[in-house]
Design an enzyme around this catalytic site. Structure first.
Site, short mmCIF file in Angstrom:
data_model
loop_
_atom_site.label_atom_id
_atom_site.label_comp_id
_atom_site.label_asym_id
_atom_site.label_seq_id
_atom_site.Cartn_x
_atom_site.Cartn_y
_atom_site.Cartn_z
CB THR A 1 -1.92 1.86 -6.64
OG1 THR A 1 -1.35 1.73 -5.23
CG2 THR A 1 -3.66 1.36 -6.73
CB CYS B 1 -0.66 0.29 1.39
SG CYS B 1 -2.32 1.75 1.13
#
Lengths: 254, 304
Positions: B194, B131
């Site tokens: 991401t 993350c």
């Protein structure tokens, strides 16, 4: 209530004021189920330039005609793309989303600013008694709403920042007088956060019920992206999209 | 869709299709029940769960970017206790297997979290070491091979469930991370999370996101993620879930050809809440069109 994704043909998409458009599309199921205060997430299908859907409060729903109306301002890529859409083009519409306004008995005072006035149109049509409106804008040009509201309102109070129409000042300037004079049964407000906070603070002193409708950046509208969460005055986390967008004022503003 | 063509096994789990909903974009599955039949969903990757509740980052958390989006949610979640008591009883009984995505601040906490989640209703764990939006845990473990290995080993030691490690793309060489995690006992990998990015409102001279930087996802990252899957698949023996910008069945095919055994659909769920199923349906029509008996036959079948 079940949410739907509908490919809705655009029936009308016209400018109604400087940089403000009204779009009407056909979405029978949504028109039947929509409640005032709920919103839709829309996008042009297959348009990669605008990656995310855009949330719009439902300005009107006509179950007989099967139509939904939204009012939007040209602000960026998404709304500029919407403004180019022609009659008959398909819009992807997800909805109806969220927890709407309480339809209270008695004469309500609806306080709106800017595009926040749009969902109050649908609310005014749905309330058991014709409401009062108090609307604010920067100048007379931004007060075009009064013509749309005229058939729905018992009376419309107007403020402008520059005094070019109605009372000079903000809606909060005029609110104490309106409360005193009209003695409404409750207050509903939708508009910029700073306006709603001011209105909620003044209404709190009067002890009247007050609902606010929040707007926050969101990607999904169904409670999974968590872009729109906030901490309530009670210290719990809530999602604007599924727990709101309408909340009792005291849950949002201390 | 033809369930025989799409049915697959992944780490011992029977999946109706190889198409799953990615963590952070698929809630706990229940949010999508209005839109899809969960029996058509390969698996649900839960929102990231942490030992304690987290409220996430302040300020604007979502920004649209060309063909994609940035987010800096910051792992907002109710914490493992509320998950076990309030969410799992329903989410763990859906027709699709629930894989719980976990994050913590230390390797030991990852282990404790894994132990608490070693219960019925949880099909597997996806360990988030990637993350980009939190200071502790997350990305720290995702960029140091020794740290990633220790988290993996700790989780493995505390669960009987399959352990999938979700890798960060924000490294110089993803194969170093992949091999370290494989050696530490990971059953599978998700490639990838991401990409770190940012966007600026030039009129106001301010970042669009409250946290200044965020994680980029959506169609714009698809070629980047595909390259990482291709490289990783050549470096490890364990299966890979491909993830990054998948919008269509043909996108899924590309990831399978590059070496992924399954795929996760992420940001596309926000645009199309039926995306996990439409990708599977389109994958199925590709298989039919090409006379392929099962999606498994495409895995690593790139001719290059």
């Amino acid at each position: 209530m079940k949410k739907h994704v509908i490919e809705a043909p655009v029936l009308e998409n016209v400018p109604i004021a400087d940089g403000i458009y009204r779009m009407v599309f056909h979405a029978q199921l949504l028109a039947i189920e929509a409640q005032p205060g709920q919103f839709v997430m829309v996008m042009k299908p297959d348009d990669q330039a605008t990656f995310l859907r855009r949330p719009f409060g439902i300005a009107d729903a006509d179950p007989a005609a099967g139509t939904i109306t939204i009012i939007y301002r040209l602000v960026g890529r998404g709304t500029k793309a919407f403004a180019k859409m022609k009659q008959g083009e398909l819009l992807s519409v997800e909805g109806p989303i969220g927890h709407g306004f309480t339809l209270r008995e008695g004469r309500q005072l609806l306080v709106g600013g800017g595009l926040g006035i749009a969902p109050l149109i649908f609310l005014a049509k749905s309330l058991p008694e014709k409401p009062l409106f108090l609307i604010g804008g920067r100048n007379e040009k931004e007060i075009f709403w009064k013509d749309l509201l005229a058939p729905l309102a018992e009376k419309i109070y107007v403020t402008t920042d520059d005094g070019s129409f109605g009372t000079k000042g903000f809606t909060t300037t005029l609110l104490p007088d309106v409360l005193e004079k009209e003695q409404p049964a409750g207050v509903v407000t939708c508009g910029p956060t700073i306006m709603m906070k001011g209105i909620a603070g003044l209404v709190k002193e009067s002890g009247l019920p007050c609902e606010v409708s929040l707007e926050k950046r969101m990607a999904c509208g169904i409670g999974v992206c968590l872009g729109c969460t906030f901490e309530t005055t009670a210290g719990t986390r809530k999602k604007v999209c599924v727990d709101g967008p309408v909340f009792p004022a005291e849950e949002v503003f201390a | 869709m033809n369930k025989e063509r799409l049915a697959t096994e992944f780490c011992g789990l029977h999946l109706a299709t190889p198409v799953m909903g990615a963590s952070g974009t698929f809630g706990f599955g229940v949010e999508y029940e209005d839109f899809v039949d969960m029996a058509d969903v390969g698996a649900i990757l839960s929102k990231g769960i942490t030992p304690e509740p987290r409220s996430g980052n302040a300020g604007v958390r979502i920004a649209e970017t060309p063909s994609g989006m940035l987010n800096c949610i910051g792992l907002e979640n109710p914490g493992v206790e509320v998950f076990l008591e309030g969410i799992l009883p329903k989410a763990g009984k859906l027709a699709a297997p629930l894989i719980v995505n976990i994050s913590a601040g230390t390797a030991e906490e990852y282990g404790e979290l894994a132990a608490k989640l070693d219960v019925d209703g949880v099909a597997a764990l996806e360990v988030n070491i990637s993350c980009p939006n939190v200071k502790e845990g997350g990305i720290v473990f995702g960029t140091k091979p020794e740290a990633a290995a220790s988290v993996t080993a700790e989780v493995k030691a505390h669960t009987k469930k399959p352990v999938i490690v979700k890798l960060s793309p924000n490294v110089t060489d993803i194969t170093v991370m992949a091999k370290a995690v494989e050696a530490a006992g990971a059953d599978a990998l998700t490639v990838c999370n991401t990409f770190m990015g940012m966007a600026i409102d030039v009129e106001r001279r301010r970042p669009l996101l409250g946290n200044i930087t965020g994680g980029l996802s959506g169609a714009c990252i698809r070629p980047l993620a595909l390259r990482l899957v291709w490289q990783t698949a050549k470096a490890v023996q364990i299966p890979i879930i491909g993830c990054g910008g998948i919008q269509t069945g043909e996108d899924a095919v590309a990831f399978l050809l590059a070496g992924a055994s399954a795929v996760e659909v992420g940001a596309e769920n926000f645009r199309n809440p039926r995306a996990v199923v439409t990708v599977a349906e389109e994958l199925d029509s590709y298989l039919e069109r090409h006379g392929i008996a099962n999606a498994k036959d495409l895995v690593g079948a790139l001719e290059a």
